[in-house]
Write a protein that holds these residues in place. Structure first.
Motif, mmCIF file in Angstrom:
data_model
loop_
_atom_site.group_PDB
_atom_site.id
_atom_site.type_symbol
_atom_site.label_atom_id
_atom_site.label_comp_id
_atom_site.label_asym_id
_atom_site.label_seq_id
_atom_site.Cartn_x
_atom_site.Cartn_y
_atom_site.Cartn_z
ATOM 1 N N ARG C 290 0.822 -1.205 0.000
ATOM 2 C CA ARG C 290 0.000 0.000 0.000
ATOM 3 C C ARG C 290 0.860 1.261 0.000
ATOM 4 N NH1 ARG C 290 -3.741 -0.926 -1.999
ATOM 5 N NH2 ARG C 290 -5.623 -1.935 -1.272
ATOM 6 N N LEU C 291 1.886 1.269 0.861
ATOM 7 C CA LEU C 291 2.751 2.447 0.932
ATOM 8 C C LEU C 291 3.387 2.713 -0.419
ATOM 9 C CD1 LEU C 291 4.593 2.188 4.368
ATOM 10 C CD2 LEU C 291 2.836 3.801 3.668
ATOM 11 N N MET C 292 3.841 1.643 -1.082
ATOM 12 C CA MET C 292 4.479 1.836 -2.380
ATOM 13 C C MET C 292 3.462 2.299 -3.417
ATOM 14 S SD MET C 292 7.537 -0.800 -2.738
ATOM 15 C CE MET C 292 7.000 -2.335 -2.177
ATOM 16 N N ASP C 293 2.219 1.827 -3.296
ATOM 17 C CA ASP C 293 1.178 2.289 -4.212
ATOM 18 C C ASP C 293 0.965 3.794 -4.091
ATOM 19 O OD1 ASP C 293 0.823 -0.249 -5.043
ATOM 20 O OD2 ASP C 293 -0.999 -0.631 -3.894
ATOM 21 N N PHE C 294 1.142 4.299 -2.869
ATOM 22 C CA PHE C 294 0.991 5.740 -2.665
ATOM 23 C C PHE C 294 2.212 6.495 -3.184
ATOM 24 C CE2 PHE C 294 -2.139 4.818 0.841
ATOM 25 C CZ PHE C 294 -3.188 5.459 0.224
ATOM 26 N N GLY C 295 3.212 5.767 -3.614
ATOM 27 C CA GLY C 295 4.402 6.415 -4.153
ATOM 28 C C GLY C 295 5.539 6.545 -3.158
ATOM 29 N N VAL C 296 5.454 5.823 -2.044
ATOM 30 C CA VAL C 296 6.547 5.857 -1.083
ATOM 31 C C VAL C 296 7.641 4.888 -1.557
ATOM 32 C CG1 VAL C 296 7.207 5.553 1.330
ATOM 33 C CG2 VAL C 296 4.939 6.380 0.761
ATOM 34 N N VAL C 297 8.500 5.372 -2.440
ATOM 35 C CA VAL C 297 9.656 4.596 -2.901
ATOM 36 C C VAL C 297 10.865 5.505 -2.767
ATOM 37 C CG1 VAL C 297 8.399 3.106 -4.520
ATOM 38 C CG2 VAL C 297 9.232 5.305 -5.284
ATOM 39 N N PRO C 298 12.073 4.928 -2.727
ATOM 40 C CA PRO C 298 13.261 5.781 -2.568
ATOM 41 C C PRO C 298 13.254 6.921 -3.571
ATOM 42 C CG PRO C 298 13.887 3.487 -2.387
ATOM 43 C CD PRO C 298 12.426 3.498 -2.730
ATOM 44 N N GLY C 299 13.550 8.121 -3.085
ATOM 45 C CA GLY C 299 13.633 9.287 -3.963
ATOM 46 C C GLY C 299 12.395 10.170 -3.921
ATOM 47 N N THR C 300 11.311 9.664 -3.365
ATOM 48 C CA THR C 300 10.079 10.461 -3.317
ATOM 49 C C THR C 300 10.182 11.549 -2.251
ATOM 50 O OG1 THR C 300 8.776 8.576 -3.999
ATOM 51 C CG2 THR C 300 7.585 10.357 -2.945
ATOM 52 N N GLU C 301 9.684 12.744 -2.631
ATOM 53 C CA GLU C 301 9.692 13.837 -1.666
ATOM 54 C C GLU C 301 8.428 13.779 -0.812
ATOM 55 O OE1 GLU C 301 10.265 17.738 -3.488
ATOM 56 O OE2 GLU C 301 8.841 18.502 -2.005
ATOM 57 N N VAL C 302 8.606 13.958 0.494
ATOM 58 C CA VAL C 302 7.460 13.913 1.404
ATOM 59 C C VAL C 302 7.463 15.162 2.266
ATOM 60 C CG1 VAL C 302 6.362 12.608 3.245
ATOM 61 C CG2 VAL C 302 7.636 11.413 1.491
ATOM 62 N N ARG C 303 6.293 15.768 2.429
ATOM 63 C CA ARG C 303 6.209 16.930 3.317
ATOM 64 C C ARG C 303 5.133 16.689 4.372
ATOM 65 N NH1 ARG C 303 4.530 22.427 0.729
ATOM 66 N NH2 ARG C 303 2.471 21.932 1.569
ATOM 67 N N VAL C 304 5.436 17.075 5.603
ATOM 68 C CA VAL C 304 4.460 16.887 6.671
ATOM 69 C C VAL C 304 3.416 17.985 6.575
ATOM 70 C CG1 VAL C 304 4.143 16.529 9.129
ATOM 71 C CG2 VAL C 304 6.334 16.005 8.077
ATOM 72 N N GLU C 305 2.153 17.595 6.524
ATOM 73 C CA GLU C 305 1.110 18.551 6.213
ATOM 74 C C GLU C 305 0.238 18.896 7.426
ATOM 75 O OE1 GLU C 305 0.283 21.064 3.575
ATOM 76 O OE2 GLU C 305 1.575 19.406 3.004
ATOM 77 N N MET C 306 -0.374 17.883 8.028
ATOM 78 C CA MET C 306 -1.301 18.150 9.128
ATOM 79 C C MET C 306 -1.165 17.086 10.207
ATOM 80 S SD MET C 306 -4.720 18.976 6.967
ATOM 81 C CE MET C 306 -4.618 17.537 5.973
ATOM 82 N N GLU C 307 -1.433 17.505 11.431
ATOM 83 C CA GLU C 307 -1.443 16.535 12.523
ATOM 84 C C GLU C 307 -2.862 16.422 13.033
ATOM 85 O OE1 GLU C 307 1.281 18.256 15.222
ATOM 86 O OE2 GLU C 307 2.929 16.945 14.635
ATOM 87 N N SER C 308 -3.263 15.198 13.357
ATOM 88 C CA SER C 308 -4.604 15.028 13.885
ATOM 89 C C SER C 308 -4.547 15.145 15.405
ATOM 90 C CB SER C 308 -5.131 13.673 13.438
ATOM 91 O OG SER C 308 -6.003 13.155 14.388
ATOM 92 N N PHE C 309 -5.683 15.078 16.018
ATOM 93 C CA PHE C 309 -5.764 15.208 17.473
ATOM 94 C C PHE C 309 -4.975 14.074 18.129
ATOM 95 C CE2 PHE C 309 -8.673 12.282 19.638
ATOM 96 C CZ PHE C 309 -8.582 12.691 20.951
ATOM 97 N N GLY C 310 -4.101 14.424 19.055
ATOM 98 C CA GLY C 310 -3.209 13.427 19.642
ATOM 99 C C GLY C 310 -1.960 13.199 18.797
ATOM 100 N N ARG C 311 -1.768 14.007 17.764
ATOM 101 C CA ARG C 311 -0.607 13.935 16.857
ATOM 102 C C ARG C 311 -0.450 12.586 16.173
ATOM 103 N NH1 ARG C 311 2.198 18.713 17.956
ATOM 104 N NH2 ARG C 311 1.887 19.422 20.089
ATOM 105 N N ASP C 312 -1.513 11.869 16.028
ATOM 106 C CA ASP C 312 -1.464 10.590 15.337
ATOM 107 C C ASP C 312 -2.880 10.292 14.866
ATOM 108 O OD1 ASP C 312 -0.773 8.144 14.389
ATOM 109 O OD2 ASP C 312 -0.709 7.147 16.325
#
Lengths: 270, 477, 345
Positions: C290-312
């Motif tokens: 699933r993670l790879m389907d979302f495009g989480v492969v080496p080289g992908t840029e990721v930015r932290v966007e929002m935190e939910s209640f309880g930071r998770d």
């Protein structure tokens, strides 16, 4: 059935697999062509479906809402088209139910055209699924949906270059506004009738070792099923241990699949 | 199939198997990476201007508020309350109009017509006082709230709010050992539990999917609102000054709905600690970009897809149920109707837990569709309490023009605030309707889990009603 | 009427009693269920597994070792051996017990179920690592052949269980997985963990607690009779040789594969960016895909966007889409420092 073996070039007759479609629960009696609609969730796939069919299926805005297959139909150029809205998936390589539904339909149903809907503003990410679909089928049209949103975000896509790279027609569209739908209908027709012959992009499989194995296996598969249009993809699936494909090898289901661009069944009269 | 061919197949599969050992387990990773590498090359060649695709402006600002750590959850509850309040307030007038049309105008006409053609009294009773009245009740009570609630819900859904709800609530679901997408299926359950159960297909993990299925019933479905809304306005709204009655009754309904969410978390936790043991797994949910919904199309589709669909289902079940109600009210043994026999028999236990025999019988008759609980209760109350001058005769399901008239009847039938509160609790906590149960069976393919889903809430309902009754009696006397 | 307070009190007692009966693991119901486990079939199958285990390790298997392994009395063990013999599952030597070919294929079947089920638990469910073995011990006696094959199909016919042991095929073939014990690694060498022995359970629990898992990369620092010291990802780990001998490793050449310097995605704050370096091996099966389907492969840029209640959970911007991930997932994604494109040039 003897004419099956002689490789006739039938440009206009349908390529779908009536036997397998029946198994998949699709009744083709009153339609000439069958179109599959694939795409990532949240790309406006259902909106495209509604725009093509004139139906008003509800389009929610949350991933995974099309859990079952929807069917519709339309007429274009005096031909009847049946269109199947497959569940939205990010990939066809995992083992979840929705992906299996989409995968099995494209592989075993052999739709005349598979329309892949992508979000123009997230092209690179969506290409993952596009490339996977192109491994399975030779006949596809890319619908570059939400092009209006992309324009708003100042994104510009070279449609011709993209079409050349992928080897399939690319139609920019904004299905919500009805923009691009006539062009899409036209391109579906051209691919279905064989006026446009696709040369789909194929994945270069990672390491050398992997490539060699895929080649070796693919040759063996072709020996067994010479008509198979996508032996490389079957090889990839066998290497992943996909039971559905292993079973299809064993029970000969793969033997029912034919190359779509060059060979197809001729009308009885010939 | 020739022998040679079989051998070839075997050798193909054996070769593939050997290669799997050679390539090792990184196969999938390597493949995915190379697909993305190809995608990057293609994208580079065809995307001319990359633009500012990162979402900025109003979308981001809205997300900052809607999913805020502090405001996210309260905002959600306020929104829920507003939706309920609009539904309750807005549905009053059209409901009364429909009721007066179908019950005061059409019903007597039908009666006259049947007298004119000389229909046998029992056929007249079964068809007009049973089937027709049940149908009329369902239409007048369900259509207006549904025609208000569903479009509002659909607008929020089309806008993209539901995934944000899931995002906000995931922390709670994680602690309960459940899947984050359960919040999504629960939201669907507020519309219809059967739809909610089908929606659980989006949950990959079988354990968490089962939890989501079993607990979906705790999401108050639309068939149960008429009960909640009516009882809340009669017993809770009446206890406060008239000008805030609407807000307070809406608050009570929201309270029950929130209590349902709380219970679904508690039960999820209980299940994941016992029979469905395991830890919370993944969430990985995409939060789609907001899309301004197209109001007119939403109205159209929600009316066609949801309102009419649900209404149709309710009607299909209401007609036979109406017939059954008329029959239990009119078929008698030794001078007592079946209804009276059952009510007399179950009253001791039911009153002990703060309900009454009429409610028990109404819930048994209403297994196919919860929507007809209230009319059944009214009819049975009138009949067993022997109230003169109200209603239209034994076994005739009717609607009273005002809530206060309904209250008069219920009070005369021995109802108190306790009965009202417990009915609201029991309406939340009882077995799912038969459609939902059938859907659960189809989705789980297991009789065991279907039975669990049916019995768990009903046992909880009995236990909770019992405790509320005891405490109430100690305090109020 | 009745005394309400008394009724309330009594019903609380009854409720407490019911809760006690059904309380997970410690309740009466769980206790009775545990007691019922020692049926004959289970004993036979466990004995076969034990004998197979002895044979594959070239140890002699005796009456005593069977009694010890199954925790039954010597008499019961003798009865059991007689029974196995009668069923043609073993060939009786004077001092040692040897499997017959029928017995071997039976044992392999039980092992297949066990390992497949562990793989299932690891890949498709969220059951904790330390519970895999315990649950599989139970399930190996219960599943029918059909169920086992369905399970294998669902998992795409896996070859190796989550501990690194090969899974026997349906026809009873078993492959050898190459590897050397951790102890034999010399300081400075790099290796990847290929197998962690799950028996005895006490040692295994300890190794799990040290956060060691299959696929983890290590660098040996010190290896002698007192202690084995090595670096696993970014943590230093010290084990007694007895413990270390339960770990099998494969030597690797490439040093850069060691991900010491990488941060975890979960450590980034709102607005920060990172480049995906890889997904931990601990993230398996469907979750990994699933993670790879979302495009989480080496080289992908990721930015932290929002935190939910309880930071998770936390929402990340991945390839243009906002994706919410729980902390337990983002902890398994390694990221490199983000460098702006201009700085690269």
């Amino acid at each position: 059935m003897s004419n099956l073996n002689s490789a006739h070039n039938c440009a206009v007759c349908p390529a779908h697999n009536p036997g397998n479609l029946k198994k998949l629960g699709i009744n083709m009696e009153s339609s000439d062509y069958v179109i599959a609609l694939a795409g990532n969730p949240n790309t406006g796939k259902s909106t495209v479906f509604n725009a093509l069919t004139g139906l008003r299926q509800h389009t929610g805005n949350w991933p995974g809402k099309t859990v079952t297959r929807a069917e519709g139909g339309y007429e274009f150029d005096n031909k009847k088209y049946k269109i199947i809205d497959l569940p939205g998936t990010y990939s066809l390589l995992s083992t979840s139910t929705d992906e299996e539904v989409a995968r099995d339909f494209i592989l075993f149903g052999q739709p005349d055209v598979t329309v892949i809907v992508v979000d123009a503003s997230r092209l690179e990410r969506n290409l993952n699924l596009v490339l996977q679909v192109l491994e399975i089928t030779d006949r596809a049209v890319l619908c570059l949906n939400l092009i209006d949103e992309a324009r708003r975000h100042n994104i510009e896509i070279d449609v011709r270059a993209l079409s050349k790279e992928l080897g399939i027609p690319v139609v920019p569209a904004a299905a919500r506004q009805g923009e691009g739908i006539p062009e899409l209908l036209k391109m579906i027709n051209e691919v279905a009738t064989g006026k446009f012959v696709c040369k789909p992009h194929r994945i270069t499989a990672g390491s050398k070792k992997l490539n060699k194995s895929v080649e070796e296996l693919s040759i063996k598969i072709s020996e067994l099923y010479p008509e198979l249009p996508n032996s490389r993809w079957i090889a990839l699936r066998l290497l992943e241990g996909d039971q559905r494909i292993i079973d299809a090898v064993k029970n000969g289901d793969l033997g029912t699949l034919r190359k779509q661009n060059t060979v197809s069944e001729l009308p009885e009269a010939v | 199939m020739s022998g040679i061919e079989i051998n070839k197949k075997e050798s193909l599969l054996a070769a593939a198997n050997n290669m799997r050992w050679e390539i090792g387990e990184n196969f999938h990773d390597t493949l995915m990476e190379s697909i993305y590498a190809d995608a990057a090359v293609i994208a580079k060649k065809s995307v001319l201007k990359k633009g500012k695709k990162e979402y900025t402006g109003w979308e981001q600002k809205l997300d900052k508020i809607v999913t805020s750590r502090i405001f996210g959850l309260p905002l959600m509850f306020v929104m829920l309350a507003v939706v309920f309040w609009l539904t309750i307030e807005g549905a009053n007038v059209p409901s009364a109009m429909l009721a007066s049309l179908l019950l005061d105008d059409v019903h007597p006409l039908l009666k006259e017509f049947s007298a004119y053609i000389g229909l046998a009294w029992w056929l007249d009773g079964v068809l007009i006082d049973g089937a027709y009245l049940a149908m009329a009740w369902v239409v007048s009570v369900m259509l207006p709230p549904m025609a208000i609630f569903f479009p509002m819900f659909t607008l929020l859904e089309d806008f993209g709010y539901l995934p944000r709800v899931a995002f906000n609530m995931d922390n709670l679901f994680k602690r309960a050992g459940a899947h984050g997408k359960q919040a999504l299926t629960m939201s669907m359950g507020f519309g219809c539990n059967a739809a909610g159960v089908i929606a659980t297909r989006i949950i990959d993990s079988p354990r968490e999917r089962l939890i989501a299925i079993i607990t979906n019933n705790f999401a108050l479905c639309n068939g149960r609102w008429p009960t909640q809304i009516l009882i809340a306005s009669i017993f809770i709204g009446a206890a406060v000054p008239a000008h805030i009655a609407g807000v307070v009754s809406a608050g009570a309904v929201v309270g029950i709905a929130v209590f349902g969410i709380f219970l679904s978390l508690v039960v999820s936790w209980g299940l994941s600690k016992t029979v469905l043991k395991g830890e919370a797994s993944t969430f990985s949910l995409e939060l789609p970009p907001y899309r301004p919904p197209r109001i007119l199309q939403t109205l159209y589709t929600s009316l066609i897809d949801r309102t009419i669909f649900v209404l149709w289902r309710a009607l299909v079940f209401a007609v036979p149920a109406g017939i059954v109600i008329w029959l239990v009210g009119n078929v008698s043994f030794e001078g007592l109707s079946i209804a009276e026999i059952f009510v007399n028999w179950s009253d001791p236990f039911a009153i002990f837990i703060g309900l009454n025999g009429v409610i028990m019988l109404a819930y048994i008759i209403a297994i196919p569709a919860n929507e007809i609980v209230i009319p059944t209760i009214l009819m049975l109350t009138v009949m067993t309490a022997g109230i003169e001058g109200a209603g239209a005769g034994a076994g005739v399901m009717f609607e009273l023009e005002s809530a206060s008239a309904t209250q008069d009847i219920l009070t005369a039938g021995g109802w108190t605030l306790l009965t009202g509160i417990n009915l609201m609790i029991f309406s939340l906590l009882h077995n799912p309707c038969s459609t939902t149960l059938f859907t659960i069976y189809k989705e789980t393919k297991s009789m065991k889990w279907t039975i669990v889903s049916a019995l768990l809430p009903i046992v909880m309902g009995f236990v909770l009603c019992f405790f509320i009754a005891q405490v109430y009696r100690i305090i109020i006397g | 009427m009745y005394n309400q307070i008394l009724v309330l009190f009594l019903s609380f007692l009854i409720l407490a009693f019911v809760v006690w009966i059904f309380w997970p693991e410690k309740g009466l119901y769980a206790f009775i269920k545990r007691g019922k486990r020692n049926s004959k079939k289970i004993l036979v199958e466990d004995a076969l597994k034990h004998i197979y285990d002895c044979e594959s390790k070239n140890l002699t298997c005796s009456l005593n070792s069977i009694a010890g392994n199954l925790s039954i009395s010597a008499d019961a063990a003798a009865n059991l051996i007689a029974k196995l013999h009668k069923m043609d599952l073993i060939e009786h030597g004077t001092d040692n017990v040897v499997l017959s070919s029928f017995g071997r294929s039976y044992a392999l079947r039980v092992i297949r179920v066990h390992r497949l089920f562990e793989r299932y638990l690891a890949d498709e469910t969220s059951v904790h690592e330390k519970d895999w073995h315990i649950i599989a011990e139970d399930k190996e006696h219960l599943l029918t052949d059909l169920q086992v094959n369905e399970l294998a199909a669902q998992l795409s016919n896996p070859m190796i269980d989550p501990h690194g042991d090969p899974i026997p095929s349906a026809s009873g073939e078993i492959m050898e997985v190459p590897g050397i014990p951790l102890n034999s690694l010399t300081p400075g060498e790099f290796a990847i963990i290929t197998h962690i022995e799950d028996e005895p359970g006490e040692i295994y629990k300890q190794l799990v607690a040290e956060n060691l898992y299959r696929g983890k990369q290590i660098r040996m620092l010190e290896s002698n009779k007192e202690r084995i010291k090595f670096i696993a990802n970014d943590e230093e780990c010290i084990l007694a040789p007895v413990f270390a001998s339960n770990i099998t490793v494969k030597k690797i050449e490439k040093h850069e594969e060691i991900r010491e310097e990488f941060k975890r995605l979960s450590s980034l704050k709102i607005g920060e960016k990172g480049i995906v370096a890889g997904i931990s091996r601990k993230c398996r099966g469907q979750q990994r895909r699933r993670l790879m389907d979302f495009g989480v492969v080496p080289g992908t840029e990721v930015r932290v966007e929002m935190e939910s209640f309880g930071r998770d959970p936390v929402a990340y911007l991945i390839r243009g889409a906002t994706v919410a991930l729980r902390k337990s997932q983002s902890e398994l994604i390694y990221v490199k420092e983000y460098v702006k494109e201009e700085e690269l040039n």
